[in-house]
Design a protein around this motif. Structure first.
Motif, PDB file in Angstrom:
ATOM      1  N   ASP A 189     101.213 -60.968  45.745  1.00 21.41           N
ATOM      2  CA  ASP A 189     100.176 -61.024  46.782  1.00 21.41           C
ATOM      3  C   ASP A 189     100.446 -62.141  47.796  1.00 21.41           C
ATOM      4  OD1 ASP A 189      98.902 -58.905  45.529  1.00 21.41           O
ATOM      5  OD2 ASP A 189      97.280 -60.137  44.682  1.00 21.41           O
ATOM      6  N   GLU A 190     101.079 -63.222  47.346  1.00 21.93           N
ATOM      7  CA  GLU A 190     101.426 -64.334  48.232  1.00 21.93           C
ATOM      8  C   GLU A 190     102.617 -63.999  49.126  1.00 21.93           C
ATOM      9  OE1 GLU A 190     100.098 -67.574  48.692  1.00 21.93           O
ATOM     10  OE2 GLU A 190      98.402 -66.647  47.684  1.00 21.93           O
ATOM     11  N   GLY A 191     103.373 -62.957  48.761  1.00 15.51           N
ATOM     12  CA  GLY A 191     104.513 -62.545  49.561  1.00 15.51           C
ATOM     13  C   GLY A 191     105.869 -62.816  48.943  1.00 15.51           C
ATOM     14  N   TYR A 192     105.907 -63.415  47.759  1.00 13.53           N
ATOM     15  CA  TYR A 192     107.184 -63.664  47.096  1.00 13.53           C
ATOM     16  C   TYR A 192     107.797 -62.346  46.624  1.00 13.53           C
ATOM     17  CZ  TYR A 192     105.895 -68.559  47.080  1.00 13.53           C
ATOM     18  OH  TYR A 192     105.543 -69.813  47.479  1.00 13.53           O
ATOM     19  N   SER A 193     109.109 -62.305  46.605  1.00 12.71           N
ATOM     20  CA  SER A 193     109.831 -61.159  46.069  1.00 12.71           C
ATOM     21  C   SER A 193     110.048 -61.403  44.577  1.00 12.71           C
ATOM     22  CB  SER A 193     111.186 -61.037  46.777  1.00 12.71           C
ATOM     23  OG  SER A 193     112.019 -60.127  46.094  1.00 12.71           O
ATOM     24  N   LEU A 194     109.402 -60.600  43.727  1.00 16.06           N
ATOM     25  CA  LEU A 194     109.532 -60.779  42.282  1.00 16.06           C
ATOM     26  C   LEU A 194     110.852 -60.162  41.825  1.00 16.06           C
ATOM     27  CD1 LEU A 194     108.203 -61.756  39.628  1.00 16.06           C
ATOM     28  CD2 LEU A 194     107.319 -59.436  39.380  1.00 16.06           C
ATOM     29  N   ASP A 195     111.807 -61.018  41.490  1.00 20.97           N
ATOM     30  CA  ASP A 195     113.135 -60.564  41.090  1.00 20.97           C
ATOM     31  C   ASP A 195     113.308 -60.461  39.588  1.00 20.97           C
ATOM     32  OD1 ASP A 195     113.575 -60.683  43.791  1.00 20.97           O
ATOM     33  OD2 ASP A 195     115.407 -61.873  43.658  1.00 20.97           O
ATOM     34  N   PHE A 210     111.125 -66.027  50.058  1.00 21.36           N
ATOM     35  CA  PHE A 210     111.618 -66.547  48.791  1.00 21.36           C
ATOM     36  C   PHE A 210     111.499 -65.560  47.632  1.00 21.36           C
ATOM     37  CE2 PHE A 210     110.114 -70.325  51.192  1.00 21.36           C
ATOM     38  CZ  PHE A 210     111.347 -70.922  51.376  1.00 21.36           C
ATOM     39  N   SER A 211     112.469 -65.668  46.728  1.00 26.81           N
ATOM     40  CA  SER A 211     112.454 -64.880  45.501  1.00 26.81           C
ATOM     41  C   SER A 211     111.747 -65.666  44.405  1.00 26.81           C
ATOM     42  CB  SER A 211     113.884 -64.570  45.053  1.00 26.81           C
ATOM     43  OG  SER A 211     114.595 -65.775  44.793  1.00 26.81           O
ATOM     44  N   CYS A 212     111.245 -64.950  43.409  1.00 27.59           N
ATOM     45  CA  CYS A 212     110.602 -65.642  42.290  1.00 27.59           C
ATOM     46  C   CYS A 212     110.855 -64.898  40.988  1.00 27.59           C
ATOM     47  CB  CYS A 212     109.105 -65.815  42.529  1.00 27.59           C
ATOM     48  SG  CYS A 212     108.140 -64.315  42.395  1.00 27.59           S
ATOM     49  N   ALA A 213     110.614 -65.611  39.908  1.00 22.93           N
ATOM     50  CA  ALA A 213     110.703 -65.055  38.557  1.00 22.93           C
ATOM     51  C   ALA A 213     109.523 -65.592  37.767  1.00 22.93           C
ATOM     52  CB  ALA A 213     112.011 -65.467  37.888  1.00 22.93           C
ATOM     53  N   VAL A 214     109.006 -64.780  36.867  1.00 20.85           N
ATOM     54  CA  VAL A 214     107.942 -65.192  35.946  1.00 20.85           C
ATOM     55  C   VAL A 214     108.505 -65.060  34.541  1.00 20.85           C
ATOM     56  CG1 VAL A 214     105.640 -64.675  35.049  1.00 20.85           C
ATOM     57  CG2 VAL A 214     106.092 -64.478  37.511  1.00 20.85           C
TER      58      VAL A 214
END
Length: 168
Positions: free
Chosen positions: A38-44, A8-12
């Protein structure tokens, strides 16, 4: 690394008037980025935007509708200050609310401080994306995300049509 998070991708997104103009360091946003990586998400995506309802709505809608980000984590704007309007913006964006996530975060925070009862963050779904509102302080943001992290990959899988039973 959490099982399934790497899919999964993510955004902050940090909501901060001072942070958006460079007058305050964004410690909560930085911490959340590291935790999610660190959890494995792809920071997009990572950005700091002002506490302006129309800007929050526009940003969240763009990240979901145009960029198909799976998980959006926001920090800031969930308290009771006059400029804290993240929950109001969220309600204009989400299709479904997930109250259990927000309730769990507040319950854990309340065990540490009575001020947790004034946190108004919500969690919800828009299309196939999960949006989680966290407090703006680094300490509270970390405490809150840690509560829901174990459930997020499963929630995302179910939102995207996974048919397996939830009890497994």
């Amino acid at each position: 690394m959490r099982k399934g998070a790497d899919k999964f991708s993510c955004a902050v997104i940090t909501m901060s008037d001072k942070g958006a103009v460079g007058e305050r360091e964004d410690t909560s946003g930085a911490a959340l980025q590291q935790i999610l990586k660190d959890e494995g998400y792809s920071l997009d995506e990572y950005m700091i935007i002002p506490d302006v309802e129309s800007r929050i709505v526009e940003t969240l809608v763009d990240l979901v509708d145009n960029r198909s980000i799976d998980l959006i984590v926001t920090t800031g704007g969930t308290g009771v200050s006059p400029t804290d309007i993240t929950p109001e913006a969220m309600r204009k964006v989400i299709d479904k609310e997930i109250p259990g996530m927000a309730e769990a975060m507040r319950a854990v925070s309340f065990a540490k401080t009575p001020n947790a009862v004034i946190s108004r963050g919500i969690c919800g779904i828009r299309k196939e994306s999960l949006i989680v509102n966290l407090p703006g302080s680094k300490k509270a943001a970390i405490e809150n995300i840690e509560v829901v992290l174990p459930a997020i990959p499963h929630a995302l899988q179910k939102m995207k049509g996974e048919k397996s039973d939830c009890g497994g």
